[in-house]
Design a protein around this motif. Structure first.
Motif, short mmCIF file in Angstrom:
data_model
loop_
_atom_site.label_atom_id
_atom_site.label_comp_id
_atom_site.label_asym_id
_atom_site.label_seq_id
_atom_site.Cartn_x
_atom_site.Cartn_y
_atom_site.Cartn_z
N CYS A 95 1.09 95.33 -88.00
CA CYS A 95 2.10 95.79 -87.04
C CYS A 95 1.66 97.09 -86.38
CB CYS A 95 3.42 95.99 -87.77
SG CYS A 95 4.79 96.43 -86.68
N VAL A 96 1.83 97.16 -85.07
CA VAL A 96 1.47 98.36 -84.30
C VAL A 96 2.62 98.66 -83.34
CG1 VAL A 96 -0.21 99.42 -82.77
CG2 VAL A 96 -0.95 97.68 -84.38
N GLY A 97 3.30 99.78 -83.54
CA GLY A 97 4.35 100.19 -82.62
C GLY A 97 5.42 99.15 -82.39
N GLY A 98 5.84 98.45 -83.44
CA GLY A 98 6.87 97.42 -83.28
C GLY A 98 6.36 96.12 -82.71
N GLY A 99 5.06 95.96 -82.69
CA GLY A 99 4.47 94.73 -82.17
C GLY A 99 3.11 94.49 -82.79
N PHE A 100 2.28 93.70 -82.11
CA PHE A 100 0.95 93.41 -82.62
C PHE A 100 -0.04 93.34 -81.46
CE2 PHE A 100 3.15 89.40 -81.91
CZ PHE A 100 2.23 88.62 -81.23
N LEU A 101 -1.33 93.42 -81.78
CA LEU A 101 -2.38 93.32 -80.77
C LEU A 101 -2.85 91.88 -80.66
CD1 LEU A 101 -4.57 96.49 -81.42
CD2 LEU A 101 -2.58 96.22 -79.94
N LEU A 102 -3.01 91.42 -79.43
CA LEU A 102 -3.48 90.08 -79.15
C LEU A 102 -4.71 90.17 -78.26
CD1 LEU A 102 -3.10 86.95 -79.04
CD2 LEU A 102 -1.62 87.31 -77.06
N TYR A 103 -5.77 89.49 -78.66
CA TYR A 103 -7.01 89.45 -77.89
C TYR A 103 -7.15 88.07 -77.27
CZ TYR A 103 -8.02 93.56 -80.74
OH TYR A 103 -7.95 94.78 -81.37
N SER A 104 -7.48 88.02 -75.99
CA SER A 104 -7.64 86.74 -75.30
C SER A 104 -8.96 86.70 -74.56
CB SER A 104 -6.48 86.51 -74.32
OG SER A 104 -6.40 87.55 -73.36
N GLY A 105 -9.72 85.64 -74.79
CA GLY A 105 -11.00 85.43 -74.10
C GLY A 105 -10.87 84.28 -73.12
N SER A 106 -11.47 84.44 -71.95
CA SER A 106 -11.25 83.48 -70.87
C SER A 106 -12.55 83.03 -70.23
CB SER A 106 -10.34 84.11 -69.81
OG SER A 106 -10.28 83.34 -68.63
N LEU A 107 -12.45 81.92 -69.50
CA LEU A 107 -13.58 81.45 -68.71
C LEU A 107 -13.86 82.37 -67.52
CD1 LEU A 107 -13.16 77.56 -68.68
CD2 LEU A 107 -14.13 79.05 -70.42
N ASP A 108 -12.96 83.36 -67.29
CA ASP A 108 -13.21 84.35 -66.24
C ASP A 108 -14.17 85.45 -66.72
OD1 ASP A 108 -11.73 86.06 -67.85
OD2 ASP A 108 -9.98 86.09 -66.55
N LYS A 109 -14.73 85.28 -67.94
CA LYS A 109 -15.74 86.16 -68.54
C LYS A 109 -15.18 87.48 -69.07
CE LYS A 109 -19.23 84.37 -65.32
NZ LYS A 109 -20.28 84.71 -64.33
N SER A 110 -13.87 87.62 -69.09
CA SER A 110 -13.28 88.87 -69.58
C SER A 110 -12.57 88.68 -70.91
CB SER A 110 -12.28 89.42 -68.55
OG SER A 110 -11.07 88.68 -68.56
N LEU A 111 -12.53 89.77 -71.68
CA LEU A 111 -11.75 89.84 -72.90
C LEU A 111 -10.62 90.81 -72.65
CD1 LEU A 111 -11.22 89.49 -75.96
CD2 LEU A 111 -12.91 91.29 -76.37
N ARG A 112 -9.39 90.35 -72.81
CA ARG A 112 -8.23 91.20 -72.56
C ARG A 112 -7.52 91.53 -73.87
NH1 ARG A 112 -5.94 91.09 -66.73
NH2 ARG A 112 -7.75 90.34 -65.59
N VAL A 113 -7.02 92.76 -73.93
CA VAL A 113 -6.33 93.24 -75.12
C VAL A 113 -4.87 93.51 -74.74
CG1 VAL A 113 -6.35 94.90 -77.01
CG2 VAL A 113 -8.48 94.35 -75.82
N TRP A 114 -3.95 92.87 -75.45
CA TRP A 114 -2.52 92.96 -75.14
C TRP A 114 -1.77 93.53 -76.34
CZ3 TRP A 114 -1.65 90.92 -70.21
CH2 TRP A 114 -2.60 90.03 -69.73
N TRP A 115 -0.76 94.31 -76.06
CA TRP A 115 0.23 94.66 -77.08
C TRP A 115 1.43 93.76 -76.84
CZ3 TRP A 115 5.29 96.40 -76.45
CH2 TRP A 115 5.95 96.75 -77.63
N VAL A 116 1.90 93.09 -77.91
CA VAL A 116 3.01 92.15 -77.81
C VAL A 116 4.12 92.60 -78.75
CG1 VAL A 116 3.74 89.75 -78.03
CG2 VAL A 116 1.41 90.27 -77.30
N SER A 117 5.34 92.73 -78.22
CA SER A 117 6.48 93.13 -79.03
C SER A 117 6.90 92.01 -79.96
CB SER A 117 7.66 93.51 -78.13
OG SER A 117 8.82 93.72 -78.88
N LYS A 118 7.36 92.37 -81.15
CA LYS A 118 7.88 91.38 -82.09
C LYS A 118 9.34 91.07 -81.82
CE LYS A 118 5.04 91.85 -86.21
NZ LYS A 118 5.05 92.16 -87.67
N ASP A 119 9.97 91.83 -80.94
CA ASP A 119 11.41 91.70 -80.71
C ASP A 119 11.75 91.14 -79.34
OD1 ASP A 119 11.96 92.86 -83.23
OD2 ASP A 119 11.62 94.83 -82.38
#
Length: 422
Positions: A391-415
């Motif tokens: 858990c980070v700041g009431g949420g979690f970190l999500l990593y997404s890899g795409s065919l657009d060649k980028s890796l994106r890092v998201w913070w997602v709320s649990k609420d």
């Protein structure tokens, strides 16, 4: 996978070399031990630095998710992700593997160029196993003297395993007309890997599931698992689940030979049927619940028609379909779990967020899951997802890899309470 240690009570000073296996819980060591094991004296972030960094980026946002960073560096589409301690590993169809370091997500090192497109990777202690389009599994070891150097130490099947079987004709199998291979060899691209209890599993487009022993890298078993390419694998609680283009998820349990209790064989325990003539691209298994006995372990599959499907096993061992929802407009390519939250990535360039919901199951409806959010931002199909289990700041970190060649890092709320429309 090895988890990113974002818990303030646990040390983050351990180099990659000494992190625990990807199939077990992560362990920590003291700062003094890390200093001894780190001759290059590379500075590793402390827990409060990570928390401060993430919370600053979140900035008190009330949105259900927030983009923290976009990481570029791959020359090809990103095909798979793995977490190991404070490191994130991303692999590409462009043959390169990049190691990113937390919390600033800087490029730490690269390795693997020229070894064939990478389809899957897993980490175990100080080793990284990569599956390739050329039907081989490569084993990389982190240098003890330099943590940013990954050295190729073996290829599966190993030379020893190959030489021990190549002289016996009974070890060869027919793969197509006038062409044979040893049963320990894959005959097509290896698409997925899974690790558990000292074993590594590989699934291939050649329709077979192979079992390797981590201690000596020997191939123990080859299973003619499906009628079409295997696209996804997961191993949990002694059971292996394989998802295939034949539209099925198969459940494989282990049994011990009476002649030799140390030799593990796998038997088919169940077949989960998807939609007819629709490929099953991804599979994931939820936790057993909160421990009160009210929630059963659930298997989810992502299909090429955009449907998310889920099954539960009853007390008699029978499987029941409890989730069947049109999750995406295009094919679901990947799935990842965080607690009660399920994330699905699709060729429609979106990530959907889901939460388990058993309310409607009481009425016999196949809707034991609720959509709680949609993440958009990638310019190409989402090929792989990985969540941090902390858990980070009431949420979690999500990593997404795409065919657009980028890796994106998201913070997602649990609420999240309402579906995100933006």
């Amino acid at each position: 996978m090895c988890s990113i240690l974002l818990n303030p009570k646990r040390s983050l000073s351990t180099p990659l070399l000494y992190l625990s296996s990807s199939a077990t819980n992560s362990s920590s060591s003291s700062s003094s031990e890390a200093a001894e094991d780190n001759p290059n004296n590379i500075g590793y972030p402390r827990p409060f630095e990570i928390m401060k960094n993430v919370e600053k980026l979140i900035g008190g946002s009330t949105k259900s998710y927030k983009l923290l960073d976009v990481l570029s560096g791959h020359v090809g589409a990103i095909s798979c992700l793995a977490l190991c301690g404070e490191f994130v590993l991303s692999a590409s169809q462009g043959k390169d593997i990049i190691v990113w370091q937390q919390p600033d997500l800087r490029l730490f090192t690269k390795f693997g160029a020229g070894e064939g497109s990478v389809k899957a990777l897993v980490t175990v202690a100080n080793k990284v196993f990569t599956a390739h389009q050329d039907s081989r599994i490569r084993v990389w070891k982190v240098s003890k003297r330099s943590e940013n150097v990954f050295r190729l130490v073996d290829t599966l099947p190993t030379t020893k395993d190959y030489l021990g079987k190549c002289m016996k004709q009974s070890n060869y199998v027919q793969i197509r007309r006038h062409h044979k291979k040893l049963w320990i060899e894959h005959a097509d691209s290896i698409s997925c890997l899974a690790v558990e209890n000292g074993l590594i599993y590989s699934g291939s487009w050649d329709k077979t599931l192979k079992v390797w022993r981590l201690s000596d890298l020997r191939c123990l078993e080859s299973i003619k698992a499906h009628d079409d390419a295997i696209n996804g694998l997961i191993a949990k609680n002694g059971v292996v689940y394989s998802a295939s283009a034949d539209g099925k998820i198969k459940v494989w349990g282990k049994e011990c030979s009476k002649k030799n209790s140390s030799s593990s064989l796998h038997r088919l325990e169940g077949v989960l049927e998807g939609h007819k003539d629709v490929s099953m691209n991804a599979v994931i298994v939820s936790d057993r619940g909160n421990g009160d006995g009210d929630e059963n372990e659930r298997v989810y599959g992502g299909a090429s028609d955009g449907y998310l499907m889920g099954w539960e096993r009853g007390k008699e061992g029978e499987w029941k379909l409890v989730v069947e929802v049109k999750a995406h407009q295009l094919s679901i390519l990947c799935l990842s779990f965080m607690g009660d939250n399920l994330c699905s990535g699709s060729a429609d360039k979106s990530i959907c967020l889901w939460k388990r919901d058993d309310y409607n199951l009481k009425d016999g409806l196949k809707s034991g899951i609720s959509k709680i959010g949609v993440i958009r931002g990638h310019d190409g199909p989402i090929k792989c997802l990985q969540v941090s289990p902390n858990c980070v700041g009431g949420g979690f970190l999500l990593y997404s890899g795409s065919l657009d060649k980028s890796l994106r890092v998201w913070w997602v709320s649990k609420d999240i309470s309402d579906e995100e429309k933006h």
